[in-house]
Design an enzyme around this catalytic site. Sequence first.
Site, PDB file in Angstrom:
ATOM      1  CG  HIS A 145      -0.960   1.517   7.160  1.00 22.27           C
ATOM      2  ND1 HIS A 145      -0.120   1.113   8.172  1.00 22.27           N
ATOM      3  CD2 HIS A 145      -0.193   2.238   6.302  1.00 22.27           C
ATOM      4  CE1 HIS A 145       1.106   1.567   7.920  1.00 22.27           C
ATOM      5  NE2 HIS A 145       1.087   2.253   6.793  1.00 22.27           N
ATOM      6  CD  GLU A 146      -0.823   2.718   2.605  1.00 23.00           C
ATOM      7  OE1 GLU A 146      -0.369   3.878   2.542  1.00 23.00           O
ATOM      8  OE2 GLU A 146      -0.114   1.754   2.929  1.00 23.00           O
ATOM      9  CB  CYS A 187       4.885   2.354   7.541  1.00 16.81           C
ATOM     10  SG  CYS A 187       4.451   3.829   6.605  1.00 16.81           S
ATOM     11  CG  LEU A 188       6.437   0.985   1.581  1.00 14.71           C
ATOM     12  CD1 LEU A 188       5.915   1.267   0.175  1.00 14.71           C
ATOM     13  CD2 LEU A 188       7.517  -0.076   1.557  1.00 14.71           C
ATOM     14  CD  GLN A 247       3.228   5.904   2.695  1.00 15.87           C
ATOM     15  OE1 GLN A 247       2.246   5.382   2.188  1.00 15.87           O
ATOM     16  NE2 GLN A 247       4.213   5.206   3.235  1.00 15.87           N
ATOM     17  N   GLY A 254       0.847  -1.186   0.000  1.00 17.20           N
ATOM     18  CA  GLY A 254       0.000   0.000   0.000  1.00 17.20           C
ATOM     19  C   GLY A 254       0.882   1.236   0.000  1.00 17.20           C
ATOM     20  CG  HIS A 279       0.238   7.271   5.238  1.00 15.45           C
ATOM     21  ND1 HIS A 279       1.330   7.724   5.943  1.00 15.45           N
ATOM     22  CD2 HIS A 279       0.407   5.929   5.104  1.00 15.45           C
ATOM     23  CE1 HIS A 279       2.131   6.702   6.216  1.00 15.45           C
ATOM     24  NE2 HIS A 279       1.582   5.598   5.735  1.00 15.45           N
TER      25      HIS A 279
END
Length: 187
Positions: free
Chosen positions: A149-150, A107-108, A64, A59, A153
């Site tokens: 989660h996304e 998380c990235l 991000q 994701g 952001h």
Amino acid sequence: MTAVIAVEKEKLENPPLEIHFLGDRVLRQPAKRIAKVDDTIRQLAKEMLQTMYSSNGIGLAAPQVGVHKQLIVVDCDPNDPANQPIILINPQITRFSQELCVVEEGCLSIPGVYLDVTRPKAIEVSFRDEQGKPRKLQATDLLARVIQHEMDHLNGVMFVDRVNNGLALTESLQKNGFSVQAVKPVK
């Protein structure tokens, strides 16, 4: 529901977008709604998918990569070429399940940090697809978690803000070179 944006699920040496990391102010700014779904939005979604696959993610949210737009891309099975990614524009969760579950998240934007987070097990989300058409999606388990989660952001919230175990959080962040001061706990 299939994405019309075709992207090879491969790791590019030079992904088109740069992922920002915990501590970068850009991750804490709320994203703006997308007024018009056009080729620039579809191109952004394509580049986000390429960047996500290149980083072994499932994701990615536009903030991000430093873009303050309400756009997320999700692919819970990046190793299956037949599994189509989902592109959600201006997503809104319209229903949460009462049932909660605790699952380890990463998380990235916070590489190397994996911690337990409690979230609703199932959600219903309404959004626009890459053609601008209104859609609804019932999601459970991993898909529901990734979407939540996304979507966090998009509101400037990081998964570490939802971690209840302060000791594990501090240890994991410090071990991976991140500042505990970058965490903004969500109540």
